[in-house]
Write a protein that holds these residues in place. Structure first.
Motif, mmCIF file in Angstrom:
data_model
loop_
_atom_site.group_PDB
_atom_site.id
_atom_site.type_symbol
_atom_site.label_atom_id
_atom_site.label_comp_id
_atom_site.label_asym_id
_atom_site.label_seq_id
_atom_site.Cartn_x
_atom_site.Cartn_y
_atom_site.Cartn_z
ATOM 1 N N ARG A 46 -21.807 2.072 -3.505
ATOM 2 C CA ARG A 46 -22.999 2.301 -4.323
ATOM 3 C C ARG A 46 -23.490 3.718 -4.096
ATOM 4 O O ARG A 46 -23.087 4.375 -3.121
ATOM 5 C CB ARG A 46 -24.103 1.265 -4.034
ATOM 6 N N ALA A 47 -24.371 4.144 -5.026
ATOM 7 C CA ALA A 47 -24.869 5.521 -4.941
ATOM 8 C C ALA A 47 -25.845 5.648 -3.776
ATOM 9 O O ALA A 47 -26.463 4.667 -3.354
ATOM 10 C CB ALA A 47 -25.556 5.885 -6.247
ATOM 11 N N GLY A 48 -25.972 6.850 -3.267
ATOM 12 C CA GLY A 48 -27.026 7.140 -2.286
ATOM 13 C C GLY A 48 -26.623 6.918 -0.841
ATOM 14 O O GLY A 48 -27.448 7.104 0.056
ATOM 15 N N LEU A 49 -25.379 6.505 -0.577
ATOM 16 C CA LEU A 49 -24.955 6.303 0.814
ATOM 17 C C LEU A 49 -24.609 7.649 1.449
ATOM 18 O O LEU A 49 -24.084 8.540 0.782
ATOM 19 C CB LEU A 49 -23.728 5.391 0.868
ATOM 20 N N ARG A 50 -24.864 7.776 2.759
ATOM 21 C CA ARG A 50 -24.553 9.037 3.433
ATOM 22 C C ARG A 50 -23.055 9.182 3.683
ATOM 23 O O ARG A 50 -22.541 10.283 3.921
ATOM 24 C CB ARG A 50 -25.306 9.146 4.756
ATOM 25 N N ALA A 51 -22.329 8.047 3.655
ATOM 26 C CA ALA A 51 -20.900 8.056 3.991
ATOM 27 C C ALA A 51 -20.251 6.845 3.326
ATOM 28 O O ALA A 51 -20.950 5.896 2.953
ATOM 29 C CB ALA A 51 -20.725 7.972 5.510
ATOM 30 N N PRO A 52 -18.919 6.848 3.184
ATOM 31 C CA PRO A 52 -18.254 5.662 2.622
ATOM 32 C C PRO A 52 -18.614 4.418 3.434
ATOM 33 O O PRO A 52 -18.749 4.489 4.656
ATOM 34 C CB PRO A 52 -16.767 5.985 2.767
ATOM 35 N N ASP A 53 -18.745 3.270 2.752
ATOM 36 C CA ASP A 53 -19.067 2.027 3.465
ATOM 37 C C ASP A 53 -17.919 1.016 3.423
ATOM 38 O O ASP A 53 -18.006 -0.039 4.034
ATOM 39 C CB ASP A 53 -20.362 1.394 2.934
ATOM 40 N N LEU A 54 -16.862 1.330 2.653
ATOM 41 C CA LEU A 54 -15.733 0.405 2.573
ATOM 42 C C LEU A 54 -14.438 1.193 2.789
ATOM 43 O O LEU A 54 -14.237 2.245 2.175
ATOM 44 C CB LEU A 54 -15.715 -0.248 1.186
ATOM 45 N N GLN A 55 -13.596 0.654 3.684
ATOM 46 C CA GLN A 55 -12.295 1.291 3.939
ATOM 47 C C GLN A 55 -11.200 0.346 3.444
ATOM 48 O O GLN A 55 -11.310 -0.875 3.587
ATOM 49 C CB GLN A 55 -12.114 1.537 5.441
ATOM 50 N N PHE A 56 -10.154 0.911 2.873
ATOM 51 C CA PHE A 56 -8.998 0.109 2.470
ATOM 52 C C PHE A 56 -7.806 0.434 3.363
ATOM 53 O O PHE A 56 -7.567 1.594 3.710
ATOM 54 C CB PHE A 56 -8.603 0.412 1.020
ATOM 55 N N HIS A 57 -7.060 -0.619 3.712
ATOM 56 C CA HIS A 57 -5.747 -0.464 4.327
ATOM 57 C C HIS A 57 -4.756 -1.101 3.365
ATOM 58 O O HIS A 57 -5.066 -2.106 2.716
ATOM 59 C CB HIS A 57 -5.671 -1.200 5.666
ATOM 60 N N PHE A 58 -3.563 -0.548 3.304
ATOM 61 C CA PHE A 58 -2.539 -1.122 2.433
ATOM 62 C C PHE A 58 -1.273 -1.362 3.248
ATOM 63 O O PHE A 58 -0.785 -0.462 3.932
ATOM 64 C CB PHE A 58 -2.213 -0.179 1.275
ATOM 65 N N VAL A 59 -0.757 -2.591 3.173
ATOM 66 C CA VAL A 59 0.409 -2.991 3.957
ATOM 67 C C VAL A 59 1.478 -3.531 2.998
ATOM 68 O O VAL A 59 1.219 -4.529 2.318
ATOM 69 C CB VAL A 59 0.012 -4.097 4.977
ATOM 70 N N ALA B 137 6.865 2.974 1.546
ATOM 71 C CA ALA B 137 7.286 2.092 0.456
ATOM 72 C C ALA B 137 6.733 2.626 -0.871
ATOM 73 O O ALA B 137 5.603 3.128 -0.908
ATOM 74 C CB ALA B 137 6.773 0.684 0.718
ATOM 75 N N PRO B 138 7.486 2.495 -1.961
ATOM 76 C CA PRO B 138 6.986 2.950 -3.269
ATOM 77 C C PRO B 138 5.624 2.331 -3.609
ATOM 78 O O PRO B 138 4.756 2.990 -4.189
ATOM 79 C CB PRO B 138 8.064 2.486 -4.251
ATOM 80 N N ALA B 139 5.432 1.072 -3.200
ATOM 81 C CA ALA B 139 4.150 0.420 -3.515
ATOM 82 C C ALA B 139 3.001 1.101 -2.781
ATOM 83 O O ALA B 139 1.860 1.127 -3.283
ATOM 84 C CB ALA B 139 4.217 -1.056 -3.142
ATOM 85 N N SER C 185 4.046 2.593 11.435
ATOM 86 C CA SER C 185 2.956 1.627 11.418
ATOM 87 C C SER C 185 3.088 0.811 10.127
ATOM 88 O O SER C 185 3.466 1.364 9.097
ATOM 89 C CB SER C 185 1.612 2.356 11.411
ATOM 90 N N PRO C 186 2.781 -0.488 10.177
ATOM 91 C CA PRO C 186 2.843 -1.262 8.921
ATOM 92 C C PRO C 186 1.772 -0.842 7.922
ATOM 93 O O PRO C 186 1.876 -1.131 6.733
ATOM 94 C CB PRO C 186 2.628 -2.706 9.376
ATOM 95 N N VAL C 187 0.733 -0.169 8.412
ATOM 96 C CA VAL C 187 -0.343 0.264 7.513
ATOM 97 C C VAL C 187 0.031 1.650 6.995
ATOM 98 O O VAL C 187 0.084 2.609 7.762
ATOM 99 C CB VAL C 187 -1.697 0.321 8.246
ATOM 100 N N GLU C 188 0.292 1.744 5.709
ATOM 101 C CA GLU C 188 0.844 3.003 5.201
ATOM 102 C C GLU C 188 -0.173 3.830 4.411
ATOM 103 O O GLU C 188 -0.172 5.046 4.484
ATOM 104 C CB GLU C 188 2.070 2.700 4.342
ATOM 105 N N ALA C 189 -0.984 3.170 3.625
ATOM 106 C CA ALA C 189 -1.911 3.907 2.752
ATOM 107 C C ALA C 189 -3.306 3.325 2.877
ATOM 108 O O ALA C 189 -3.498 2.256 3.454
ATOM 109 C CB ALA C 189 -1.423 3.826 1.309
ATOM 110 N N GLY C 190 -4.272 4.032 2.304
ATOM 111 C CA GLY C 190 -5.635 3.514 2.365
ATOM 112 C C GLY C 190 -6.624 4.459 1.738
ATOM 113 O O GLY C 190 -6.245 5.384 1.000
ATOM 114 N N SER D 130 -0.185 -6.427 0.660
ATOM 115 C CA SER D 130 -1.577 -6.810 0.927
ATOM 116 C C SER D 130 -2.498 -5.604 0.866
ATOM 117 O O SER D 130 -2.194 -4.555 1.448
ATOM 118 C CB SER D 130 -1.714 -7.449 2.310
ATOM 119 N N ILE D 131 -3.606 -5.794 0.172
ATOM 120 C CA ILE D 131 -4.688 -4.807 0.158
ATOM 121 C C ILE D 131 -5.774 -5.373 1.071
ATOM 122 O O ILE D 131 -6.163 -6.537 0.931
ATOM 123 C CB ILE D 131 -5.234 -4.616 -1.270
ATOM 124 N N LEU D 132 -6.230 -4.556 2.010
ATOM 125 C CA LEU D 132 -7.142 -5.066 3.038
ATOM 126 C C LEU D 132 -8.442 -4.258 3.019
ATOM 127 O O LEU D 132 -8.526 -3.204 3.658
ATOM 128 C CB LEU D 132 -6.488 -4.952 4.418
#
Ligand SMILES: Cc1cc2nc3c(=O)[nH]c(=O)nc-3n(C[C@H](O)[C@H](O)[C@H](O)COP(=O)(O)OP(=O)(O)OC[C@H]3O[C@@H](n4cnc5c(N)ncnc54)[C@H](O)[C@@H]3O)c2cc1C
Length: 491
Positions: free
Chosen positions: A342-355, A149-151, A331-336, A377-379
């Motif tokens: 915050r600074a100093g994390l060894r890895a990303p702590d938040l994931q986004f899914h976009f439907v 989807a364009p969105a 899949s209904p989940v297309e992007a993310g 929806s942004i998840l």
């Protein structure tokens, strides 16, 4: 008698049954509670919602969640060949390099990123071709989604700009940080679970027996050695014996449940459920952790997303049935994307899914009519939740579901991270090029202007993103259930 008896024909069990039976001299029996996966709702990558609360779903429910408005939350799990991989969202997402390296450094050799990468590559048929991170000669198809989807395209761009992460084409090279579009385990518009990729080509082998409709009720022990499994098929109780190994692949709920029913687990809990203690192993069923997500939803008046109506739903079903086309081929989940909050994390702590679809309102606790409308929806979701729960015996009846107690938000940091996720989602929705696709905010809604109001909305709408893990943890400490070679400790 078989050499190996594998319990559960899910993502793991199908893979192992196929790999072990490659040796014609090795007899393998695979036992599964569910039945055939050969139905359109399994085949269509976007149709998995239609399998929930059917005979192909264990349809578990958690205990009332104290910190989530007392809600009993719905946990679909596959009861079918292919297991949860027959009803999942098909996103192909590996862990972060530091996850694997962390296990290795904590005393479980062989599980570091450089150790496991060749095995990911060996399993995979990356449709873009082979590369340093990807294999192209394995059985599991990994492909790009077509007709996004364009969105969805706009979302990835806006996420990169707001969160200052790179636009990436791959989340799986060891560092997932970035914004982009998910790849999926789909083969020519058909779900490519491990049932299709691994088990299907192996099924005709004379040394592989697949038993379906068989509930495993416990393990057969001879002293400290497991020699077989008990199972119930219809009204008959049977035993499958193993010359070499019994391999539990019942998933994060089924595997600890079977151990507990067999008297392997925390002794006090076993005695309370009137189960004879065979082996006191305190970690069984403990250390349960799960990913939660919340929804930030907008109307899309400009028509840039799919309109979900009774008629479009029927037309889409028909399109998939006739020509494997339309939105259910994806899949209904297309992007993310994956971001560090915050600074100093060894890895990303938040994931986004976009439907680019509406999502269930208020949540999936109960069955609702499809969420008709034209919305996106942004998840935002947790990657490393701090809350820990447990799977416990409800009774010694193998047919009774165990107690599922995830203790969501018992660590308040998990709720606060989702508050951050909602705020970031709003910033992303306000940024071009996504802003032009977003109309009024539906959830949490314009009235949710304070952190308290956002917290209340999260408690009402938050859902599992279906990744329970940890209940048979690998390690060397007192709470570990299996050793680095995945053998139950002490047996
Ligand atoms: C709705 C949903 C969406 C998801 N989306 C994604 C995604 O997009 N990407 C991703 O990577 N992951 C996703 N997941 C998670 C992923 O599917 C699971 O992590 C994975 O399938 C787990 O594999 P497993 O082999 O451990 O367990 P499962 O695949 O669940 O297999 C366990 C098997 O054991 C059988 N079993 C259990 N107990 C018994 C018993 N007593 N007797 C006989 N058989 C038994 C079950 O019926 C089942 O077939 C999703 C999960 C769900 C539910």
């Amino acid at each position: 008698m078989s050499d190996y008896v594998i319990v559960g024909a899910g993502s793991a069990g199908c893979t192992l049954a196929a790999r072990l039976s490659e040796d014609p001299a090795c007899k393998v029996t695979l036992i599964e509670a569910g039945g055939s996966e050969k139905t359109m709702n399994v085949r269509g990558p976007g149709l998995y919602f239609a399998l929930w609360r059917t005979a192909r779903d264990w349809a578990f429910t958690t205990e009332p969640q104290e910190h989530v408005d007392g809600r009993r939350m719905f946990w679909p799990r596959g009861k079918v060949i292919g297991g949860s991989g027959s009803l999942n969202a098909s996103l192909y997402v590996r862990g972060h390099r530091s996850d694997s390296d962390g296990w290795r450094d904590a005393g479980t050799p062989g599980w570091g990123w450089d150790d496991v990468l060749p095995l990911f590559k060996r399993s995979q048929k990356q449709r873009r071709g082979a590369s340093a991170a990807h294999g192209a000669a394995g059985p599991l198809d990994v492909d790009d989604q077509q007709g996004l989807a364009p969105a969805s395209l706009a979302f990835a761009e806006a996420l990169a700009a707001v969160c200052k992460v790179p636009a990436v084409t791959c989340f799986n090279g060891g560092d997932s940080t970035g914004a982009g579009h998910y790849q999926v385990t789909v083969r020519d518009r058909v779900r490519c679970s491990t049932a299709l990729a691994f088990l299907e080509p192996a099924r005709a082998r004379p040394n592989l027996t697949v038993v379906t409709g068989a509930l495993v009720t416990g393990l057969v022990l001879d002293g400290t050695r497991v020699t077989g499994v008990r199972y119930r098929a219809g009204k008959k109780d049977e035993i499958a014996r193993a010359e070499r190994e019994v391999i539990l692949c019942g998933g994060a709920i089924g595997s600890p449940h079977i151990l507990l029913l067999s008297g392997i687990g925390p002794a006090a809990q076993l005695r309370a459920a009137d189960v004879k203690v065979a082996h006191d192993l305190p970690g069984v069923g403990q250390n349960l952790q799960d990913h939660l997500l919340t929804t930030v939803t907008y109307d899309t008046p400009g028509g840039s997303t799919l309109a979900l109506t009774r008629i479009s739903l029927m037309a889409s079903l028909l399109r998939y049935a006739v020509a494997k086309g339309g939105p259910f081929a994806r899949s209904p989940v297309e992007a993310g994307g994956f971001v560090h909050t915050r600074a100093g994390l060894r890895a990303p702590d938040l994931q986004f899914h976009f439907v680019p679809w509406p999502t269930d309102d208020p949540n999936t606790d109960e069955k609702h009519p499809p969420p008709y409308g034209r919305r996106l929806s942004i998840l935002p979701s947790l990657i490393y939740p701090e809350s820990r729960g447990e799977i416990r015996l409800r009774s010694n009846d193998p047919a009774a579901a165990p107690v599922i107690e995830p203790r969501y938000f018992s660590e308040s940091a998990d709720l606060e991270l989702l508050v951050t996720g909602v705020k970031l989602s709003r910033e992303i929705a306000a940024a071009e090029p996504l802003a032009r696709h977003c109309g009024a905010e539906v959830r949490p809604g314009p009235a949710a202007t304070t952190d308290d109001a956002i917290r209340a909305s999260i408690r009402r709408h938050v859902n599992t993103i279906f990744h329970p893990v940890g209940t048979c943890a690998m390690g060397t400490g007192a709470d570990a259930v299996v050793d680095p070679e995945l053998r139950v400790r002490g047996l």
